[in-house]
Scaffold this motif. Structure first.
Motif, PDB file in Angstrom:
ATOM      1  N   SER A  47       2.125 -12.408   7.234  1.00 61.17           N
ATOM      2  CA  SER A  47       1.281 -13.495   7.907  1.00 61.17           C
ATOM      3  C   SER A  47       0.085 -13.238   7.582  1.00 61.17           C
ATOM      4  O   SER A  47      -0.343 -14.248   7.006  1.00 61.17           O
ATOM      5  CB  SER A  47       1.734 -13.537   9.438  1.00 61.17           C
ATOM      6  N   GLN A  48      -0.423 -12.257   8.003  1.00 65.70           N
ATOM      7  CA  GLN A  48      -2.118 -12.163   7.813  1.00 65.70           C
ATOM      8  C   GLN A  48      -2.405 -10.905   6.989  1.00 65.70           C
ATOM      9  O   GLN A  48      -3.532 -10.696   6.391  1.00 65.70           O
ATOM     10  CB  GLN A  48      -2.641 -11.896   9.214  1.00 65.70           C
ATOM     11  N   GLY A  49      -1.373 -10.421   6.315  1.00 65.33           N
ATOM     12  CA  GLY A  49      -1.702  -9.225   5.248  1.00 65.33           C
ATOM     13  C   GLY A  49      -2.143  -8.056   6.107  1.00 65.33           C
ATOM     14  O   GLY A  49      -1.908  -7.823   7.307  1.00 65.33           O
ATOM     15  N   GLY A  50      -2.422  -6.942   5.369  1.00 69.90           N
ATOM     16  CA  GLY A  50      -2.642  -5.712   5.775  1.00 69.90           C
ATOM     17  C   GLY A  50      -1.601  -4.695   6.048  1.00 69.90           C
ATOM     18  O   GLY A  50      -0.417  -5.055   5.595  1.00 69.90           O
ATOM     19  N   ALA A  51      -1.656  -3.605   7.076  1.00 71.05           N
ATOM     20  CA  ALA A  51      -0.704  -2.678   7.208  1.00 71.05           C
ATOM     21  C   ALA A  51       0.345  -3.276   8.268  1.00 71.05           C
ATOM     22  O   ALA A  51      -0.246  -3.504   9.342  1.00 71.05           O
ATOM     23  CB  ALA A  51      -1.245  -1.293   7.544  1.00 71.05           C
ATOM     24  N   ILE A  52       1.592  -3.390   7.848  1.00 76.11           N
ATOM     25  CA  ILE A  52       2.497  -3.760   8.669  1.00 76.11           C
ATOM     26  C   ILE A  52       3.728  -2.761   9.186  1.00 76.11           C
ATOM     27  O   ILE A  52       4.305  -2.174   8.236  1.00 76.11           O
ATOM     28  CB  ILE A  52       3.434  -5.017   8.183  1.00 76.11           C
ATOM     29  N   LYS A  53       3.944  -2.621  10.504  1.00 75.26           N
ATOM     30  CA  LYS A  53       4.629  -1.364  10.671  1.00 75.26           C
ATOM     31  C   LYS A  53       6.161  -1.686  10.666  1.00 75.26           C
ATOM     32  O   LYS A  53       6.344  -2.857  11.417  1.00 75.26           O
ATOM     33  CB  LYS A  53       4.154  -0.598  12.147  1.00 75.26           C
ATOM     34  N   SER A  54       6.860  -1.087  10.173  1.00 65.71           N
ATOM     35  CA  SER A  54       8.295  -1.216  10.073  1.00 65.71           C
ATOM     36  C   SER A  54       9.001  -0.820  11.539  1.00 65.71           C
ATOM     37  O   SER A  54       8.290  -0.120  12.277  1.00 65.71           O
ATOM     38  CB  SER A  54       9.133  -0.484   8.977  1.00 65.71           C
ATOM     39  N   SER A  55      10.233  -1.135  11.697  1.00 72.63           N
ATOM     40  CA  SER A  55      10.824  -0.397  12.992  1.00 72.63           C
ATOM     41  C   SER A  55      11.114   0.869  12.853  1.00 72.63           C
ATOM     42  O   SER A  55      11.198   1.427  13.978  1.00 72.63           O
ATOM     43  CB  SER A  55      12.363  -1.122  13.080  1.00 72.63           C
ATOM     44  N   SER A  56      10.978   1.558  11.821  1.00 71.79           N
ATOM     45  CA  SER A  56      11.069   3.091  11.647  1.00 71.79           C
ATOM     46  C   SER A  56       9.646   3.962  12.143  1.00 71.79           C
ATOM     47  O   SER A  56       9.814   4.994  11.967  1.00 71.79           O
ATOM     48  CB  SER A  56      11.558   3.518  10.345  1.00 71.79           C
ATOM     49  N   GLY A  57       8.795   2.982  12.114  1.00 75.61           N
ATOM     50  CA  GLY A  57       7.242   3.394  12.523  1.00 75.61           C
ATOM     51  C   GLY A  57       6.403   3.655  11.172  1.00 75.61           C
ATOM     52  O   GLY A  57       5.050   3.879  11.490  1.00 75.61           O
ATOM     53  N   LEU A  58       6.927   3.485  10.152  1.00 78.21           N
ATOM     54  CA  LEU A  58       6.379   3.728   8.687  1.00 78.21           C
ATOM     55  C   LEU A  58       5.807   2.368   8.683  1.00 78.21           C
ATOM     56  O   LEU A  58       6.336   1.365   8.651  1.00 78.21           O
ATOM     57  CB  LEU A  58       7.182   3.983   7.787  1.00 78.21           C
ATOM     58  N   ALA A  59       4.576   2.236   8.218  1.00 77.12           N
ATOM     59  CA  ALA A  59       3.636   1.038   8.004  1.00 77.12           C
ATOM     60  C   ALA A  59       3.616   0.852   6.286  1.00 77.12           C
ATOM     61  O   ALA A  59       3.658   1.755   5.552  1.00 77.12           O
ATOM     62  CB  ALA A  59       2.203   1.052   8.373  1.00 77.12           C
ATOM     63  N   MET A  60       3.365  -0.403   5.788  1.00 78.95           N
ATOM     64  CA  MET A  60       3.363  -0.836   4.439  1.00 78.95           C
ATOM     65  C   MET A  60       2.346  -1.778   4.221  1.00 78.95           C
ATOM     66  O   MET A  60       2.075  -2.580   5.228  1.00 78.95           O
ATOM     67  CB  MET A  60       4.807  -1.421   3.918  1.00 78.95           C
ATOM     68  N   GLU A  61       1.693  -1.528   3.179  1.00 78.19           N
ATOM     69  CA  GLU A  61       0.485  -2.472   3.041  1.00 78.19           C
ATOM     70  C   GLU A  61       0.700  -3.889   2.328  1.00 78.19           C
ATOM     71  O   GLU A  61       1.776  -3.834   1.835  1.00 78.19           O
ATOM     72  CB  GLU A  61      -0.489  -1.676   1.917  1.00 78.19           C
ATOM     73  N   THR A  62       0.569  -4.826   3.086  1.00 76.88           N
ATOM     74  CA  THR A  62       0.783  -6.452   2.680  1.00 76.88           C
ATOM     75  C   THR A  62      -0.296  -6.998   2.086  1.00 76.88           C
ATOM     76  O   THR A  62      -1.376  -6.914   2.507  1.00 76.88           O
ATOM     77  CB  THR A  62       1.752  -6.753   3.512  1.00 76.88           C
TER      78      THR A  62
END
Length: 323
Positions: A47-62
């Protein structure tokens, strides 16, 4: 390059993205071994970009979804999630505004697992046939009656729309995309590199006969079921299986049906036909498939196959062997 855009949001299922992304990266690696340039580029958007945390707790840059250009959105796929994160994604205004535009201009669009809910909420799946996680088939049908949910397929291709069932089936769908975009040999190399048991075709059920039995962890026949799957060409009648289990025929039949929900004969036939479909999709002859799965001569395979699936094994092979 062919850009594959994954739409993610807080709480998304990491494997819905990492599994297919590994397939596309593997295809690029296979191309490099042939001295060819990379074909895929994976892009993550939110939606806004940046780091998004997954359900497992790991984040991915978007990247922000609104900033994507049509030149970098050849494939657009929405990741799935559990109920609460999914509801938030369905109500996200930025995703709701950008996704219809992206879907309209992409070479193909779709979803992995429950990501289809996001597309359906925007009316993008009306009149289409789709796959989704087995646990979401009924809720999906109730919420979106204009969408035809296929509860049996690992993934479904309906024109430009590609949807997969639960979680790891995103890998199967991505392999099918690679076979479509490049060739089956490269898809096979990727599957081998990822140490997959097999490249599973879309028509295959979300649950193999073995997995259905293994779900019941206390099954007293777990070892026997594994042996059956590895010895489909052997004599698998009740007397033989009962002897292997060390039980009388009557006791074995009763206990096996109670443990698996199927009679021994039905279970064995299902396992044989499930494997037969996979072998036929590879283009093997009816004679060799019939011998491999213990339904020889080929007429016996044809009778069981047509009774179960409503199509002859020869026609099935012709329809799927080139896919």
């Amino acid at each position: 390059m062919h850009h594959v855009v994954f739409i993610v949001y807080p709480g998304f299922e990491l494997l819905d993205v990492s599994g297919p992304a590994s397939v596309f990266n593997g295809a690029n690696r296979a191309l490099s071994w042939r001295g060819k340039p990379a074909f895929y580029k994976v892009v993550l958007a939110s939606s806004q970009g940046g780091a998004i945390k997954s359900s497992s707790g790991l984040a991915m840059e978007t990247r922000p979804v609104a900033g994507l250009r049509s030149a970098e959105t050849q494939s657009v796929l929405v990741a799935g999630a559990e109920r609460e994160p999914l509801l938030q994604a369905m109500a996200d205004p930025a995703i709701g505004k950008a996704l219809p535009q992206l879907a309209a201009t992409a070479d193909r669009f779709g979803a992995v697992c429950t990501g289809g809910f996001v597309l359906a909420a925007l009316g993008l799946l009306d009149g289409h046939r789709i796959a989704t996680h087995w646990d979401s088939c009924e809720p999906f049908t109730k919420a979106f009656p204009k969408v035809v949910v296929d509860p049996d397929s690992l993934y479904v291709v309906d024109g430009r729309l590609w949807t997969s069932a639960g979680v790891t089936t995103g890998i199967d769908m991505a392999l099918a995309m690679v076979a479509h975009d490049l060739d089956a040999a490269i898809a096979g190399e990727v599957a081998k590199r990822l140490v997959l048991y097999a490249r599973r075709p879309g028509y295959q059920s979300q649950f193999s006969p073995v997995l259905k039995a293994q779900v019941k962890g206390d099954s007293p026949f777990a070892d026997l079921i594994g042996w059956i799957q590895s010895n489909l060409g052997a004599s698998l009648d009740v007397p033989s299986l009962a002897a292997r289990a060390g039980l009388s025929e009557r006791t074995f039949h009763r206990r096996f049906a109670a443990a698996t929900g199927e009679t021994p004969a039905r279970f064995v036939e299902t396992a044989r036909l499930d494997t037969a479909r996979m072998l036929l999709s590879r283009g093997l002859s009816l004679k060799s498939v019939a011998a491999e799965v213990g339904l020889f001569p080929p007429a016996r395979l044809a009778e069981a196959f047509e009774r179960r699936f409503g199509v002859t094994p020869r026609l099935f092979r012709d329809m799927h062997a080139a896919l």
